[in-house]
Scaffold this active site. Structure first.
Site, PDB file in Angstrom:
ATOM      1  N   ARG A  49       0.737  -1.077   0.058  1.00  0.00           N
ATOM      2  CA  ARG A  49      -0.118   0.081   0.039  1.00  0.00           C
ATOM      3  C   ARG A  49       0.901   1.096   0.032  1.00  0.00           C
ATOM      4  NH1 ARG A  49      -3.633  -0.215   5.092  1.00  0.00           N
ATOM      5  NH2 ARG A  49      -4.619   1.508   4.221  1.00  0.00           N
ATOM      6  N   LYS A 145      -0.635 -19.327   5.945  1.00  0.00           N
ATOM      7  CA  LYS A 145      -1.350 -19.708   7.141  1.00  0.00           C
ATOM      8  C   LYS A 145      -1.167 -18.566   7.944  1.00  0.00           C
ATOM      9  CE  LYS A 145       0.499 -21.358  11.200  1.00  0.00           C
ATOM     10  NZ  LYS A 145       1.552 -20.331  11.697  1.00  0.00           N
ATOM     11  N   HIS A 175       4.969 -23.855   6.245  1.00  0.00           N
ATOM     12  CA  HIS A 175       6.589 -23.975   5.935  1.00  0.00           C
ATOM     13  C   HIS A 175       7.280 -25.444   6.587  1.00  0.00           C
ATOM     14  CE1 HIS A 175       6.943 -21.803   9.858  1.00  0.00           C
ATOM     15  NE2 HIS A 175       8.187 -22.316   9.993  1.00  0.00           N
ATOM     16  N   HIS A 237       1.484 -27.183  11.666  1.00  0.00           N
ATOM     17  CA  HIS A 237       2.662 -27.863  11.932  1.00  0.00           C
ATOM     18  C   HIS A 237       2.508 -29.162  12.369  1.00  0.00           C
ATOM     19  CE1 HIS A 237       3.697 -24.024  10.616  1.00  0.00           C
ATOM     20  NE2 HIS A 237       3.900 -23.429  11.598  1.00  0.00           N
ATOM     21  N   LYS A 342      15.159 -24.209  21.674  1.00  0.00           N
ATOM     22  CA  LYS A 342      14.591 -24.405  20.316  1.00  0.00           C
ATOM     23  C   LYS A 342      14.629 -25.767  19.846  1.00  0.00           C
ATOM     24  CE  LYS A 342      13.481 -22.459  15.722  1.00  0.00           C
ATOM     25  NZ  LYS A 342      12.166 -22.295  15.769  1.00  0.00           N
TER      26      LYS A 342
HETATM   27  C1  BG6 Z   1       5.016 -19.942  12.542  1.00  0.00           C
HETATM   28  C2  BG6 Z   1       4.148 -19.424  13.791  1.00  0.00           C
HETATM   29  O1  BG6 Z   1       4.087 -20.632  11.731  1.00  0.00           O
HETATM   30  O2  BG6 Z   1       5.820 -20.917  12.944  1.00  0.00           O
HETATM   31  C3  BG6 Z   1       5.098 -18.782  14.855  1.00  0.00           C
HETATM   32  O3  BG6 Z   1       3.159 -18.400  13.505  1.00  0.00           O
HETATM   33  C4  BG6 Z   1       6.284 -19.682  15.073  1.00  0.00           C
HETATM   34  O4  BG6 Z   1       4.534 -18.484  16.043  1.00  0.00           O
HETATM   35  C5  BG6 Z   1       6.974 -20.275  13.841  1.00  0.00           C
HETATM   36  O5  BG6 Z   1       7.321 -19.022  15.723  1.00  0.00           O
HETATM   37  C6  BG6 Z   1       7.770 -21.363  14.194  1.00  0.00           C
HETATM   38  O6  BG6 Z   1       8.582 -21.544  12.857  1.00  0.00           O
HETATM   39  P1  BG6 Z   1      10.151 -22.317  12.980  1.00  0.00           P
HETATM   40  O7  BG6 Z   1      10.477 -22.931  11.720  1.00  0.00           O
HETATM   41  O8  BG6 Z   1      10.959 -21.329  13.572  1.00  0.00           O
HETATM   42  O9  BG6 Z   1      10.049 -23.548  13.786  1.00  0.00           O
END
Ligand code: BG6
Length: 489
Positions: A49, A145, A175, A237, A342
């Site tokens: 935009r 999504k 993803h 996911h 993570k």
């Molecule tokens: C996204 C979520 O789809 O995936 C996020 O909306 C999340 O909240 C992310 O942090 C995690 O992706 P990855 O690839 O870092 O595990």
């Protein structure tokens, strides 16, 4: 699957100045260019935009690319080539009259890819406008999504898109399906007869899927508080990972054969009624704690937080699949924000052999487990029992890994980001890593009943300290079955 070669196309990127485009899409497209996987004629039209000089916006994009592409991957020549591919048009996506400039820019292209990095409520208007200006026929649309926040709203969005595009032109992104190790799951399961013969309730006792993140909400409160961890992570996911583990072998690698099998799994997911929710589902919300040794605020203390919010930042579920292959095998899913590390991993626990011939005190030593790690350190490891070395050890057993560490093994080859793979597949017209409409709907159906159950019970989410592995109730969910989460310290 054939080795991929570049095909020409023009990418039109709706929401080109947004977070997703800047953090993920431009770096991914750059990496494809760097790898020689973008055709020389491929162009990228950035749409947003924001008014003003196109060159200012393109410079802004360039600036962000320098932030998100690792320095060692920045190559002056490739950057210049990439810049030449970009153009910018300012437009209101919902205004039909604004599409004239787009047609003038891309009208002569043979194949268009329209990537919607926008909120889902504009997907319908964009599709209608692309159709009205005559671009629909040659366009593949890519939808991000979340598609809706429940079954009903997702149907509305999907129907609005379907009014102008057939399913064969629609690419719904999850993803996680673009992650290398996730694709490796397909290779592991169906290229190794060793596993496929064992892949059922006779040999597997239970499966764990963990997707843990260290980060909290990171300035996304507005979006996240409306969604929560169930809608944000489980609906897409984690259920996709579950499908890839649990599905029957497809008859071939075509998109529909794979997706037909995934849908069968989603349909076979046992409903969880409100009476069973307290035993089989745990929702949590993080309170103040610490992350990487530093104190961090709780969810309700984040910037712009609604202090009354009962949105969950953690979910654990004990799911069951009602079919011949999986009857009686629990799938424990858990995902949360502000976890200690993570970690995305799947652990397949194999049953012990029925007749035990070693010293009884060794029995508790766990036997075979297959660990599939998506991140960090992508890899696959099979825990096997062997004998301890040494004359004094007798038949002392030990559990050790047979390991395939992708980041070590393929050191020279960079592990591509999920978006690189997915964008490449769209340019090729391959849909097997994208989610079909009925998959989205069945996933919503199962999640909607959990949301309705929570509503009916009215229990608030259970607190857990930031930096911990979630509420105590999530431990109980698995220990009740005489098991524990793999690797929790
Ligand atoms: C996204 C979520 O789809 O995936 C996020 O909306 C999340 O909240 C992310 O942090 C995690 O992706 P990855 O690839 O870092 O595990």
């Amino acid at each position: 699957m054939p080795v991929i070669t570049a095909k020409p196309c023009t990418l039109i990127l709706f929401g080109a100045l947004g977070d997703l485009a800047l953090r993920k899409l431009f770096p991914a497209l750059y990496q494809l260019d760097r790898a020689g996987l973008l055709h020389a004629d491929t162009r990228i039209v950035c749409l947003a935009r924001d008014q003003g000089e196109p060159s200012t916006h393109l410079a802004f994009i360039d600036d962000w690319m320098h932030r998100y592409i690792p320095v060692m991957d920045l190559d002056g020549e490739v950057l210049e080539r990439f810049r030449q591919r970009l153009s910018y048009i300012s437009m209101e996506f919902a205004k039909p009259e604004d599409y004239a400039a787009l047609v003038a820019e891309v009208g002569d292209a043979d194949t268009l890819i329209a990537y919607f990095a926008t909120p889902a409520f504009v997907y319908g208007p964009i599709c209608a406008n692309l159709a009205a200006c005559g671009l629909a026929e040659k366009t593949r649309v890519v939808l991000e999504k979340p598609i809706g926040h429940d079954l009903e709203s997702s149907r509305k969005i999907n129907d609005a898109v379907a009014a102008h595009f057939p399913e064969s032109q629609i690419y719904r992104i999850d993803h996680y399906l673009g992650k290398e190790t996730v694709q490796n799951l397909i290779a592991l399961r169906f290229a190794n007869s060793l596993f496929e013969t064992q892949w059922n309730q006779h040999h597997i006792s239970h499966v764990e899927i963990t997707v843990a993140e260290v980060v909290g909400i990171e300035g996304r409160w507005g979006y996240f508080d409306q969604a929560g961890q169930l809608r944000d992570m489980i609906q897409n996911h984690l259920l996709q990972l579950l499908c890839l583990i649990a599905m029957d072998p497809p008859s071939d690698l075509s998109a529909d054969s794979i997706r037909d099998e995934k849908v069968k799994v989603l349909k076979a997911l046992a409903p969880i009624t409100p009476e069973h929710m307290s035993r089989e589902v745990v929702r949590g919300q993080y309170v103040a704690g610490s992350s990487a040794g530093k104190p961090v605020p709780g969810y309700l203390e984040e910037d712009n937080a609604n202090q009354q919010s009962d949105t969950e930042t953690y979910v654990a579920v004990r799911a069951e699949i009602r079919n011949w292959r999986w009857s009686g095998v629990p799938f424990y899913l858990r995902t949360g924000k502000r976890m200690p590390q993570k970690l995305s991993q799947i652990v397949i626990h194999f049953k012990e052999s029925s007749h035990y011939i070693f010293a009884p005190e060794q029995r508790p030593l766990v036997s075979n487990r297959l660990i599939i790690r998506l991140q960090p350190d992508e890899g696959i490891s099979l825990q096997v029992m062997t004998k301890d070395q040494g004359l004094d050890k007798g038949m002392q057993l030990r559990s050790g890994p047979l390991q395939l560490n992708f980041s070590e093994t393929y050191k020279a080859a960079r592990i591509p980001d999920a978006y690189e793979r997915l964008l490449l597949e769209v340019t090729q017209g391959n849909q097997y890593l994208f989610v079909r409409k009925d998959e989205v709907e069945h996933a919503w159906l199962w999640c909607d009943q959990l949301i309705a159950g929570w509503k009916q019970l009215g229990d608030p989410p259970k607190p857990y300290a930031a930096g911990s592995w979630g509420p105590m109730a999530a431990m109980a969910l698995i220990t009740r079955d005489g098991r524990s989460w793999y690797g929790d310290l």
